[in-house]
Design an enzyme around this catalytic site. Sequence first.
Site, PDB file in Angstrom:
ATOM      1  N   ASP A 281       0.865  -1.170   0.000  1.00  0.00           N
ATOM      2  CA  ASP A 281       0.000   0.000   0.000  1.00  0.00           C
ATOM      3  C   ASP A 281       0.912   1.234   0.000  1.00  0.00           C
ATOM      4  O   ASP A 281       2.133   1.130   0.090  1.00  0.00           O
ATOM      5  CB  ASP A 281      -0.973  -0.012   1.188  1.00  0.00           C
ATOM      6  CG  ASP A 281      -2.191   0.869   0.913  1.00  0.00           C
ATOM      7  OD1 ASP A 281      -2.151   1.652  -0.066  1.00  0.00           O
ATOM      8  OD2 ASP A 281      -3.182   0.794   1.653  1.00  0.00           O
TER       9      ASP A 281
HETATM   10  C1  BGC Z   1      -5.023   3.239   0.232  1.00  0.00           C
HETATM   11  C2  BGC Z   1      -5.237   2.235  -0.877  1.00  0.00           C
HETATM   12  C3  BGC Z   1      -5.095   2.887  -2.229  1.00  0.00           C
HETATM   13  C4  BGC Z   1      -3.743   3.548  -2.304  1.00  0.00           C
HETATM   14  C5  BGC Z   1      -3.449   4.186  -3.650  1.00  0.00           C
HETATM   15  C6  BGC Z   1      -3.776   4.058   0.025  1.00  0.00           C
HETATM   16  O1  BGC Z   1      -3.715   5.101   0.925  1.00  0.00           O
HETATM   17  O2  BGC Z   1      -4.968   2.572   1.468  1.00  0.00           O
HETATM   18  O3  BGC Z   1      -6.506   1.659  -0.719  1.00  0.00           O
HETATM   19  O4  BGC Z   1      -5.267   1.948  -3.242  1.00  0.00           O
HETATM   20  O5  BGC Z   1      -3.662   4.541  -1.298  1.00  0.00           O
HETATM   21  O6  BGC Z   1      -4.205   5.299  -3.881  1.00  0.00           O
END
Ligand code: BGC
Length: 755
Positions: A281
């Site tokens: 993530d």
């Molecule tokens: C979130 C994810 C997301 C990623 C990219 C993160 O902060 O937890 O769910 O896909 O950002 O935008």
Amino acid sequence: MNHKELVFIILTLFFSGLSAQQRIVEIEELLQKMTIEEKIGQLNLLTPGGGVATGSVVSENVEAKIKAGKVGGLFGVAGPDKVRVAQEIAVKQSRLGIPLLIGSDVIHGYKTTYPIPLGLASSWDLELIEKAAQMAAKEATADGINWNFSPMVDIARDPRWGRIAEGAGEDPYLGSKIAEAMVRGYQGGDLAAEHTMLACVKHFALYGAVEAGRDYNSVDMSKVKMYNQYLPPYKAAIDAGAATVMTSFNDVDGVPATGNKWLLTELLRNQWGFGGFVVSDYTSLNEMISHGLGDLQAVSALALKAGLDMDMVGEGFLTTLKKSLEEGKVTEEEITNACRRVLEAKYISGLFDDPYRYLDTKRPARDILTKEHRNLARKLATRSFVLLKNENGILPIQKNKKIALIGPLADSRENMLGTWAPTGDLSLAVTVLEGLKNVAPNARIEYAKGANITDDEEFAKRVNVFGTRIDIDSRSPESMLEEAVDLAKTSDVVIAVVGEATEMSGESSSRSDISIPESQKKLIRALVASGKPVALVLMSGRPLTIPEEFDMPVAILQVWHPGVEAGNAIADVIFGDYNPSGKLTATWPRNVGQIPIYHSIKTTGRPGPLDGTFEKFKSNYLDVPNTPLIPFGYGLSYTEFKYSNLRLDKETIGPNDSISATVTVSNIGKFDGEEVVQLYLSDMVRSITPPGRQLKGFAKVMLKKGESKEVTITLSPDDLKFYNGQLEFVSEPGEFKVFVGPNSDAQLSKTFMLK
Ligand code: BGC
């Protein structure tokens, strides 16, 4: 099977075997040519900052890095022209010309935003959910996206956690079915087709169980709970063929998911047979430093060895893996393996055949925000609404009434799409005021705001990070209230649109108090006191605690955040053009003290009284009953359904037998309507303590006024199984009890024996 079908299958297997063989050869040839820096480059995912930056870091010098072969994929870039610029740099200017993956968070629709996932799940309509995901894929791929950071399948049993909005709710059975439907919708049968994109199952794993519902918090859970309650939807998505997996921010058994070898290799690859790639993530790799696992070099090596293939934004892999290789802390094979998996994803997306395959400039106008898509978004929204209460049949409202439309969300375009809609366009959303006028042009509708979403300026500032969602009026709360009550008094009926602003749920939006803010509670009280019939249209990204409002003589229609067609869909249901059929997929507690609360809760050795009274030395509270305010699976209709004559086709079965339950469902009310018939199962005796009852089947049926139908739901041998103390998936002989009904309090029941 006839001869022709057999020949077809043999040929298909032969050619798919051939293409798999060819893929392996081509990727191995490419790997041979790659330097170690280029391999590490493929493990690097960057964002130039065009989307939502959910961390403090946004990538720098992206262009130079792509040229140098230091980037495997990008996100936050969209539109055929823009993506082409990036893709051309990769293909024409980097040494090996390896195309980029182009990712995006298409969480509930691309430009045609449909309801937040928790709302969509409330439809219990798997076919429609798959169609929704297909539509999202069609639009996103038209804009150059080939990789979607969805479905989010985290089981959530704590509505304080704002990200409950992004998933399907509390239940592993329903969550698994929805996960499969979404993967099918995004990926279709062929990932290289122009309307399909790679799915990314997230957040692996257990992110929905963060302690105290505080986002990014720690998780600690027994393995049996994990396997039985939290892991099934991830596994279902993998079994459905999801091409990629995203790790979660939390730790699992004390090791952050992003560097957790048990999770990423032992469970995901070895036990479940996952063959795709795993991405971190947003900076979750770097966050392992703060988790206390070492410096950037140490955590990067740990994550690679654990099975992480791609590093989102943090550049830990990019900046340290070569050094770790030189120091013998990682092996070249580990780097090559990760690189191979990323290349394979590009291969199956067809990017090596044609890196520009998703970059047809004619497609956006043809495929995005079409009439057909907006109609589907409207339909999806109507199916997501849950009628929580309908005192005196206040709803539906006749189209010729004098209506007082009141509330801070009644004319608020910016709060219609819901959280995590970065690709949507707020300005296109239909407000409730507009929707009512569109659907009932002859109604006399007047609007008053009545209250701010909250009067608390500091709270509003925290919510307004992506722009104004809570707009604190320059008028005093008293004068707004007075205007609204005056309007109510001169109208036939009041529709009050109240609840949460969109960013009151979602990422980093945990709340410790999940009631309707006080400013709006005062408004609701005053409107009810006016003596006029009041219909509350309640918006939120989570279950709320509404004991006071639930007790009032009102109608309550829960509409979540409905998406771009919000106002039109709400009007369709308010005026009875569609009879609501949604059912809750997460339990609504009486107060936050009951959390975590969910339908499959265990009975304990000292079950509390079922009637809500208190008994000393039993498992209950001094101040509230154990039961929730509104149970899982609950949702009313404008009509009334009667359940009768539940029967099973067998009394005793063996471990490999199926068993079917049939019930008669009758529409005894005044409207045609759809009903979600639900089957719950209690395993009466087993080697580890069973949940009280668990959802194990459902069917959505349409019944005309006066019509009765026989509805049959079949349990397969697997539906009786669970993970035992040794984590073996087994069923155990003994008595089972089946309950069938309109929600998790289903009363009709029958018993059978498993031999
Ligand atoms: C979130 C994810 C997301 C990623 C990219 C993160 O902060 O937890 O769910 O896909 O950002 O935008």
